[in-house]
Design an enzyme around this catalytic site. Structure first.
Site, PDB file in Angstrom:
ATOM      1  N   ASN A   1      -7.298  -5.037  14.482  1.00  0.00           N
ATOM      2  CA  ASN A   1      -6.105  -4.409  13.916  1.00  0.00           C
ATOM      3  C   ASN A   1      -6.434  -3.898  12.514  1.00  0.00           C
ATOM      4  OD1 ASN A   1      -3.085  -3.968  14.221  1.00  0.00           O
ATOM      5  ND2 ASN A   1      -3.208  -4.942  12.207  1.00  0.00           N
TER       6      ASN A   1
ATOM      7  N   GLU B   1      -6.721   0.489  15.754  1.00  0.00           N
ATOM      8  CA  GLU B   1      -6.440   1.759  15.071  1.00  0.00           C
ATOM      9  C   GLU B   1      -7.698   2.597  14.859  1.00  0.00           C
ATOM     10  OE1 GLU B   1      -4.883  -1.092  14.376  1.00  0.00           O
ATOM     11  OE2 GLU B   1      -2.736  -0.655  14.340  1.00  0.00           O
TER      12      GLU B   1
ATOM     13  N   ASP C   1       7.164   0.309  -5.033  1.00  0.00           N
ATOM     14  CA  ASP C   1       6.580   0.769  -3.770  1.00  0.00           C
ATOM     15  C   ASP C   1       7.137   2.141  -3.388  1.00  0.00           C
ATOM     16  OD1 ASP C   1       5.407   0.761  -1.056  1.00  0.00           O
ATOM     17  OD2 ASP C   1       5.036  -1.349  -1.429  1.00  0.00           O
TER      18      ASP C   1
HETATM   19 MN    MN Z   1      -1.618  -2.514  14.655  1.00  0.00          MN
END
Ligand code: MN
Length: 417
Positions: free
Chosen positions: A126, A186, A231
């Site tokens: 991941n 990904e 953010d």
């Molecule tokens: Mn993911």
């Protein structure tokens, strides 16, 4: 690109410079505290810059992302000796790196462009963005919060060896910002977007071979205060107890460039918001014919979207609202428009709301929904939020009403002056 000639401090000033140049890439070798350090910011701050790198047109970008998500492919694995990111080792001392302190009331200096790569025996890899606050020479506190990485750590029993990269190629950055199902690596999305080379570290984790920096470490059970931090919404996110990572090794290119990702600026908006467009598109396209999605910068490139559809059934607009929320869980307000409306023009979208909406029939309000942890108006503990969908499509049966924008006779201005 703007290259700085005047030195700028890591404390607030460099972030201020990036903000002043928002929309234009900035490069400097004049970090006040660290002569010789190379820093870049606003690197991928427009869709055009990303398209130039990928060798595609603006119109091809979202279809390319959709196709990469739907047809992932294995990246090219290269040997350690062919991986630029492993060229040089450095002592594990974060004070030797140009890590900026962005906003005055931030809790510390922050990694803002780092992508964490984790491995699970069954789920595979991941990759996800996580901001990290520096709390020591070899320690950071990682904002993990309800992400796939969180699940990976829990499955591993609370601690996990991970790697993270700074200065990764754009195909990898975009893929890591996509919200796909857990278990989908990904890097395989990145490779379908553009060729990606990966290198296997001793831990078995495969990282982009052409990144600028790779860090290895362990996410521990120790908790520390993370935040405050400005953010995406350009507001200070609250302080939370989050897990501490102990960094054990740092390698980098021989002449590495540090990537600053200024929070809330255009590069952050594009990297974080744009990869939500294909997932919204995919969901809406299951229930109606979707013609386009714009996660709008005014909505922090996170909380608002405009979705275009070609209506075939009367309830397509309402179904598209539900689908859009499914395609991006943090989405709070969505407007559905017909395909004669320019989804990139706020005035055009407002025109559709003005002329095609009756609030009692066309506005859907959902209470007690799961919202975004970045939204200051959501419940501070549960992130519960209300959501609103506006169906600004015109009815298929006009019942004698005129919804079309009238066109004037087409003339050339030059002929009349
Ligand atoms: Mn993911």
């Amino acid at each position: 690109m703007a290259e700085l000639t005047k030195p700028a401090s890591l404390k607030l000033e460099l972030a201020g410079v990036m903000a002043a140049f928002d929309g234009k890439p900035v490069y400097t070798e004049r970090v006040a505290e660290m002569p010789g350090a190379k820093v870049a910011g606003n690197v991928f701050c427009t869709r055009e810059l990303i398209c130039e790198y990928l060798g595609i047109t603006r119109e091809q970008l979202i279809p390319a992302l959709i196709s990469a998500i739907n047809k992932p492919s294995e990246p090219e694995a290269v040997d350690a000796k062919d991986a630029p990111v492993l060229e040089a080792d450095m002592p594990v001392d974060l004070s030797k790196l140009p890590i900026p302190w962005h906003a005055e009331k931030d809790g510390g200096a922050y990694f803002s462009s780092a992508v964490v790569i984790a491995k699970d025996k069954e789920l595979g890899q991941n990759c996800s963005f996580h901001r990290m606050m520096v709390i020591g020479k070899d320690r950071v506190v990682v904002r993990i919060l309800h992400r796939h990485l969180d699940e990976f750590i829990k499955r591993a029993g609370g601690e996990l060896d991970v790697a993270f990269v700074v200065g990764a190629p754009i195909n990898f950055l975009l893929a890591s910002a996509c919200s796909v199902e857990i278990g989908k690596d990904e890097t395989t999305i990145a490779n379908s977007l553009a060729h990606l080379r990966t290198v296997r570290l001793e831990s078995g984790i495969e990282v982009p071979a052409d990144a600028e920096f790779v860090f290895e470490g362990k996410i521990t059970r120790e908790l520390a205060d993370e935040g405050p931090f400005v953010d995406l919404t350009e507001t200070y996110d609250v302080v939370r107890k989050q897990q501490v990572m102990k960094i054990t090794r740092i390698r980098h290119r021989r002449d590495p460039i540090w990537h600053i990702l200024l929070p809330g600026a255009l590069e952050h908006k594009i990297l974080m918001g744009m990869p939500r467009e294909p997932t919204i598109y995919n969901e809406v396209n299951k229930v109606a014919y979707c013609t386009g999605v714009n996660v709008t910068p005014g909505g922090c490139s996170w909380l608002h979207a405009v979705v275009g559809i070609k209506k075939a059934k009367e309830d397509d607009g309402k179904r598209a609202i539900t689908a859009a929320f499914a395609g991006h869980k943090s989405l709070k307000h969505v407007v559905i428009v017909d395909d004669d409306i320019d989804i990139y023009s706020p005035a055009s979208v407002e025109w559709a709301i003005a002329t095609r909406v009756q609030a009692d029939k066309d506005v859907v309000i959902l209470k007690g929904q799961k919202g975004s942890s970045l939204d200051p108006s959501a419940d501070a503990h549960t992130y519960a939020t209300s959501k609103m969908g506006i169906d600004a499509t015109k009815p298929l049966q006009a019942h004698g009403k005129n919804f079309e924008k009238a066109k004037w006779m087409a003339v050339k201005k030059e002929d009349y002056v």
